[in-house]
Design an enzyme around this catalytic site. Structure first.
Site, PDB file in Angstrom:
ATOM      1  N   ASN B  77       0.829  -1.210   0.000  1.00 45.11           N
ATOM      2  CA  ASN B  77       0.000   0.000   0.000  1.00 45.11           C
ATOM      3  C   ASN B  77       0.850   1.240   0.000  1.00 45.11           C
ATOM      4  O   ASN B  77       1.988   1.247   0.471  1.00 45.11           O
ATOM      5  CB  ASN B  77      -0.941  -0.002   1.214  1.00 45.11           C
ATOM      6  N   ASN B 136       4.173   5.442  15.635  1.00 42.60           N
ATOM      7  CA  ASN B 136       4.370   4.869  14.305  1.00 42.60           C
ATOM      8  C   ASN B 136       5.672   5.377  13.716  1.00 42.60           C
ATOM      9  O   ASN B 136       5.745   6.449  13.146  1.00 42.60           O
ATOM     10  CB  ASN B 136       3.171   5.235  13.424  1.00 42.60           C
ATOM     11  N   CYS B 139       5.993   3.679   8.814  1.00 42.17           N
ATOM     12  CA  CYS B 139       5.543   3.814   7.432  1.00 42.17           C
ATOM     13  C   CYS B 139       6.692   4.092   6.475  1.00 42.17           C
ATOM     14  O   CYS B 139       7.401   5.073   6.631  1.00 42.17           O
ATOM     15  CB  CYS B 139       4.535   4.943   7.324  1.00 42.17           C
ATOM     16  N   ASN B 204       6.040  -3.172  10.936  1.00 44.72           N
ATOM     17  CA  ASN B 204       5.276  -2.366   9.996  1.00 44.72           C
ATOM     18  C   ASN B 204       5.576  -2.934   8.607  1.00 44.72           C
ATOM     19  O   ASN B 204       6.185  -3.992   8.483  1.00 44.72           O
ATOM     20  CB  ASN B 204       5.667  -0.889  10.132  1.00 44.72           C
ATOM     21  N   CYS B 347       3.450 -42.027  -1.257  1.00 40.88           N
ATOM     22  CA  CYS B 347       4.069 -41.468  -2.469  1.00 40.88           C
ATOM     23  C   CYS B 347       3.139 -41.609  -3.672  1.00 40.88           C
ATOM     24  O   CYS B 347       2.591 -42.681  -3.922  1.00 40.88           O
ATOM     25  CB  CYS B 347       5.382 -42.199  -2.745  1.00 40.88           C
ATOM     26  N   CYS B 350       5.180 -38.584  -8.326  1.00 45.30           N
ATOM     27  CA  CYS B 350       5.277 -37.420  -9.215  1.00 45.30           C
ATOM     28  C   CYS B 350       6.720 -37.173  -9.649  1.00 45.30           C
ATOM     29  O   CYS B 350       6.959 -36.529 -10.662  1.00 45.30           O
ATOM     30  CB  CYS B 350       4.718 -36.187  -8.530  1.00 45.30           C
ATOM     31  N   CYS B 353      10.674 -34.937  -6.044  1.00 45.49           N
ATOM     32  CA  CYS B 353      11.822 -35.075  -5.153  1.00 45.49           C
ATOM     33  C   CYS B 353      13.045 -35.460  -5.974  1.00 45.49           C
ATOM     34  O   CYS B 353      14.147 -34.969  -5.746  1.00 45.49           O
ATOM     35  CB  CYS B 353      11.539 -36.120  -4.079  1.00 45.49           C
ATOM     36  N   CYS B 380      22.686 -38.782   0.711  1.00 44.85           N
ATOM     37  CA  CYS B 380      21.753 -37.808   1.301  1.00 44.85           C
ATOM     38  C   CYS B 380      22.431 -36.976   2.387  1.00 44.85           C
ATOM     39  O   CYS B 380      22.955 -37.504   3.359  1.00 44.85           O
ATOM     40  CB  CYS B 380      20.539 -38.531   1.891  1.00 44.85           C
ATOM     41  N   CYS B 390       7.886 -31.959  -2.103  1.00 46.28           N
ATOM     42  CA  CYS B 390       6.923 -33.063  -2.236  1.00 46.28           C
ATOM     43  C   CYS B 390       5.506 -32.532  -2.048  1.00 46.28           C
ATOM     44  O   CYS B 390       5.231 -31.841  -1.077  1.00 46.28           O
ATOM     45  CB  CYS B 390       7.221 -34.150  -1.204  1.00 46.28           C
TER      46      CYS B 390
END
Ligand SMILES: Cc1cc2nc3c(=O)[nH]c(=O)nc-3n(C[C@H](O)[C@H](O)[C@H](O)COP(=O)(O)OP(=O)(O)OC[C@H]3O[C@@H](n4cnc5c(N)ncnc54)[C@H](O)[C@@H]3O)c2cc1C
Ligand SMILES: Cc1cc2nc3c(=O)[nH]c(=O)nc-3n(C[C@H](O)[C@H](O)[C@H](O)COP(=O)(O)O)c2cc1C
Ligand code: SF4
Ligand code: SF4
Ligand code: SF4
Lengths: 444, 434
Positions: B77, B136, B139, B204, B347, B350, B353, B380, B390
């Protein structure tokens, strides 16, 4: 007074215009841009994606879906069309539930696949709507290839050859190009004259001449073609229809389902198309489903689809069967026709129940009759008019490799050739691959 | 049922959920409805000096980023402090506080960096019956150019000075709101503490450009062909806010200083995480700007159910519990060895991994012909990337290797005793233990 589904006999105008329009509108309405973004977001961009392996044309599905995600449906369309020039039609007619979407990891995991077919349509529609043909014809090679049959296989082959700069002439017996895209596919899968528009769009690449009303075996021979061209690709589909072999089959109004469908597809005004009040469709494949569903949608009161074996043996997918049932088609399994009754025109069909024992079908002796104003035979198409001198194997032109027939300089693909399922997408893959092989041979 | 009441810097409220100083708290109409909805307190939209009010742009003042289904992930903003006259705001604050005495009413202030300016405004705020003030200093746009907001918040000496002026000129608790647009958040927090602040609140908004309009070649939101940096907030900023809150909570110099957490708080869980990291309550802005006041019902219900389940009777019971577990990298146990483990039943094959580890990590996942994915323990390094990519929750987990077992990657047994970088042989400045 307008007719209604109750009106006896074979009459037109059973349903009001607006109902007909609704009935024959898109089975899967197109996605809008936001729906496409949400649907695309579900794709996991799998490594070595199973969906891609399952696609007979090997479209890079994760890639094109990612291109949709990133706001470039035109790039997505190119990814699709590079592999499958009829990607627009395939998006509408592929039985995705038994191809890419069946193996989508999200189907396996959750029973809800990524909507690959509809996303493919979204992308290709964008390119079609812009009337943009993203490929260019290659520099002319001076070679000339004859393609017989302007269905998916013939068109895909011709386009790929044009990309390489070869000159192509397609000859087709029918008055309009497109093959079963134009004459066979259910109307609610390809609405708004899409089949013809897609052919026009495909031909924009240039270098392809289409000659309609030219039939191999009647107007010219394979030898003529081989003499005047550098190569020939046969893609004549399955022009013959199997007979029932049942007494009374020759009675009036016992029709080939594919003819009924072709009439329907070519009708300018569906309300003028007559259909019986009582319809019996015999067969268990996609053609049977399409004939049954579309006669119901035209306003037939009772439509029965009778298949001689059990549900699990039916070649129409579960999805297609459910579709038929949802439209009010009564599917009867395990019954075979034994007689067609009627005086001149069919009045009833008599069936016998069957059981399957050790893979063998046996009648039980028990019979029943179904009223029928029209009977649509859909027990399979067969090769018809294959030129002499070609080896036939399992009722199809025998091919090896990328569509090579035994004859030098002659390739074949699509439904008329051995190997692969009889599907639009398979025809496209075989046409494309034969073109690649022809191209290699012509350069050699 | 868990007791959600809090006393923050001496200010009581029925629950820890406050509305942050922003459009939701810009007027009586809003704040009354927020209190009716169940919010425990508000920080009134920042008031400025008496005189002609500030003006806002008349074009778009927000920009955003979204997920695919338009889930709002980040908001930006370029709005300024309240553009309504001071006396109108003060009159409304008084009326609302009178009608909702049990709710926290804090007034945010931003006036020029002169003691007189503060001296003028503080008694007028006090007169409303407000429970406290929030300074404040945050800003990042519009006001900083006028020597206020983050222009003050980025200079610890100014923070200390202004805080002190306020403490000297009012009996109300003083909360100092910090800007995240600074390298080390501990410096402004320490300055506020030195100045006598009763609490700090953070964060802020963060300086940002949300996107560039490639047709206009201008940043969004675009006003007549131009745009400017704005303040970023919403779910996307939560990790940054969490870290800043933790940094202050575990800093010895500011130990015990109450913290009001702000930044991306959208659900009860977000609030619980901030409180566990040392915050005393939670302020919310973007989430209400996205979904409306009603979300506080979810927050109250979720937090109290979770507290009941955990056996926490009050907010204090779990406040700050995670702080001792926030440490510096060099104190992490290097003898703690884990390996990725794939649950083959969960699993869905897909291959993400595999792609991630093969292309960008340590080639520690194998893929078979039939798409079975397995971790190679000898490769690993337990980086966690596969877990993160995953798509199936809990499908890949990091399992600890028990002391004494062989780590196939290093060929060494996992030591039983902990050892961190400070004692590692590769560390040139490691304390020689021998
Ligand atoms: C009713 C029906 C519905 C179907 N629905 C689907 C579906 O939803 N999805 C799907 O994937 N598949 C569907 N199919 C299958 C699909 O249409 C075919 O697999 C596909 O069209 C095969 O392409 P093709 O190019 O080999 O043959 P065709 O499309 O059959 O084209 C062959 C062309 O060759 C021409 N030809 C034939 N003989 C000669 C000759 N002697 N001389 C010159 N030209 C000749 C024909 O006129 C025709 O144009 C359906 C088939 C039918 C019958
Ligand atoms: C439109 C808008 C206006 C804001 N105005 C002020 C303000 O006047 N004073 C202030 O201290 N903070 C202001 N903020 C910052 C918020 O109070 C809060 O610190 C920030 O948005 C982070 O919290 P969130 O992630 O919950 O939105 C404003 C935020 C927004 C979105
Ligand atoms: S299998 Fe499904 S999720 Fe994976 S790439 Fe294909 S469409 Fe996407
Ligand atoms: S934790 Fe890291 S190194 Fe180990 S398998 Fe996963 S991605 Fe590979
Ligand atoms: S990322 Fe997860 S679901 Fe996908 S293959 Fe790896 S372990 Fe299986």
């Amino acid at each position: 007074m307008p007719n209604s589904p109750m009106t006896p006999g074979i009459v037109a105008n059973r349903l009001p215009e607006d109902r007909l329009q609704e009935n024959f509108s898109d089975l899967h309405p197109p996605l809008d841009a936001h729906e496409a973004a949400v649907a695309a977001d579900r794709c996991y961009f799998c490594h070595d994606a199973p969906c891609m392996t399952a696609c007979p044309t090997s479209i890079d599905i994760p890639l094109f879906i990612r291109e949709i995600q990133t706001g470039r449906p035109d790039a997505a369309a190119r990814t699709i069309l590079e592999q499958n020039i009829l990607g627009g039609m395939c998006a509408r007619v592929c039985p995705t539930e038994t191809l890419c979407e069946e193996v989508c990891v999200r189907e396996v995991a959750e029973g809800k696949p990524v909507e690959i077919g509809r996303l493919q349509r979204y992308a290709t529609d964008v390119v079609m709507a812009a009337n943009d043909h993203p490929f260019e014809r290659g520099a002319p090679t001076g070679k000339h290839v004859a393609v017989v049959g302007a269905g998916p296989a013939g068109l895909a082959c011709a386009h790929r050859l044009a990309m390489y700069g070869h000159e192509v002439t397609i000859m087709d017996a029918r008055p309009r190009p497109g093959g079963l895209n134009e004459y066979g596919i259910a109307a609610y899968k390809t609405t708004g004259g899409f089949a013809a528009a897609e052919v026009d769009w495909l031909l924009k690449i240039g270098g392809i001449t289409v000659e309609n009303g030219k039939k191999l075996g009647r107007d010219f021979s394979l030898q003529d073609l081989a003499r005047t061209h550098d190569a020939v690709f046969l893609a004549i589909g399955l022009a013959g229809v199997n007979d029932l072999g049942t007494p009374g089959e020759d009675k009036d109004n016992v029709l080939d389902a594919v003819d009924f469908i072709a009439d329907l597809r070519q009708a300018r005004d569906l309300s003028a198309l007559p259909v019986g009040r009582d319809i019996v469709v015999i067969g268990g494949g996609m053609t049977a489903v399409d004939a049954a569903v579309q006669s119901k949608l035209l306003g037939a009161l009772n439509v029965a689809m009778v298949y001689r074996r059990g549900r699990e043996r039916m070649s129409a997918s579960e999805y297609e069967q459910d579709l038929a049932a949802s439209k009010g088609v009564h599917i009867i399994y395990n019954a075979q026709p034994v007689a067609v009754h009627g005086n001149g025109a069919v009045r009833e069909v008599e069936f016998e129940y069957t059981v399957e024992e050790d893979g063998k079908l046996k009648g039980t002796g028990e019979t029943f009759r179904l009223k029928a104003d029209q009977v649509f035979k859909a027990i399979g198409q067969r090769l018809d008019g294959a030129p002499e001198g070609l080896k036939i194997e399992g009722g199809k032109i025998a091919v090896s490799g990328a569509g090579r027939t035994g004859l030098a300089g002659v390739w074949a693909g699509g439904d008329c050739a051995s190997g692969g399922d009889d599907l639009t997408v398979t025809g496209v893959a075989q046409g494309r691959d034969a073109a690649e092989d022809i191209h290699r041979a012509l350069l050699a | 049922m868990a007791d959600l009441t809090t006393t923050f810097a001496g200010i009581k409220s029925p629950n820890p959920f406050w509305l942050a100083s922003a459009p939701p708290t810009d007027k009586e109409y809003n704040v009354r409805r927020a209190f009716e909805a169940g919010w425990g307190g508000v920080v009134w939209k920042t008031l400025g000096e008496d005189g002609p009010p500030v003006v806002n742009v008349n074009g778009p003042r927000y920009g955003a980023i979204w997920g695919a289904d338009r889930r709002l992930l980040g908001l930006n903003n370029i709005e300024l402090i309240t553009d309504r006259p001071l006396d109108v705001n003060l009159r409304e604050i008084k009326a609302v506080k009178r009608d909702y005495p049990d709710r926290a009413m804090v007034v945010s202030l931003m006036v020029p960096c002169e003691e007189d300016a503060w001296k003028r405004i503080l008694p007028r705020v006090e007169e409303t019956g407000a429970d406290g003030i929030e300074l404040n200093f945050g800003c990042p746009h519009g006001m900083a150019e006028r020597g206020m907001g983050s222009a003050v918040g980025q200079v610890p000496e100014y923070i200390e000075m202004v805080t002190r002026w306020c403490k000297q000129n009012t009996r109300m608790p003083v909360i100092v709101k910090l800007t995240p647009n600074i390298t080390d958040i501990r410096y402004p927090a320490r300055a506020a503490h030195r100045g006598g602040a009763d609490a700090v609140s953070l964060i802020n908004t963060i300086n940002s450009i949300t996107s560039v309009n490639l047709d206009l070649m201008a940043p969004e939101p675009t006003i007549d062909g131009k745009g400017t940096h704005g303040g970023y907030c919403g779910p996307a900023v939560k990790p940054i806010a969490l870290n800043m809150v933790a940094e202050i909570a575990r800093d010895a110099d500011t130990a015990g200083l109450p913290i009001s957490a702000i930044g991306g708080i959208t659900t009860w869980r977000d609030a619980a995480e901030f409180i566990a990291l040392g915050a005393g309550n939670a302020q919310v802005c973007t989430a209400v700007m996205t979904y409306g006041f009603k979300i506080v019902e979810e927050m109250i219900a979720g937090l109290s159910l979770w507290m009941d389940e955990q056996g926490y009777a009050s907010i204090d019971d779990f406040a700050g519990r995670a702080v001792p577990n926030v440490t510096d990298w060099q104190y992490l146990n290097l003898n703690y060895v884990t390996k990725a483990r794939i649950n083959q039943e969960l699993c869905i094959k897909c291959g993400r991994c595999f792609a991630a580890c093969e292309d960008t990590s340590h080639q520690a996942i194998s893929m078979s012909e039939d798409r079975v994915f397995d971790v190679k323990d000898d490769e690993c390094v337990a980086c966690n990337l596969c877990v993160n990519v995953c798509p199936v929750e809990d499908c890949i987990t990091m399992e600890e290797l028990a002391p004494g077992t062989l780590d196939e990657r290093t060929g060494q047994k996992v030591p039983a005793e902990a050892a961190d970088w400070t004692v590692h042989p590769n560390n040139p400045s490691a304390a020689a233990a021998e």
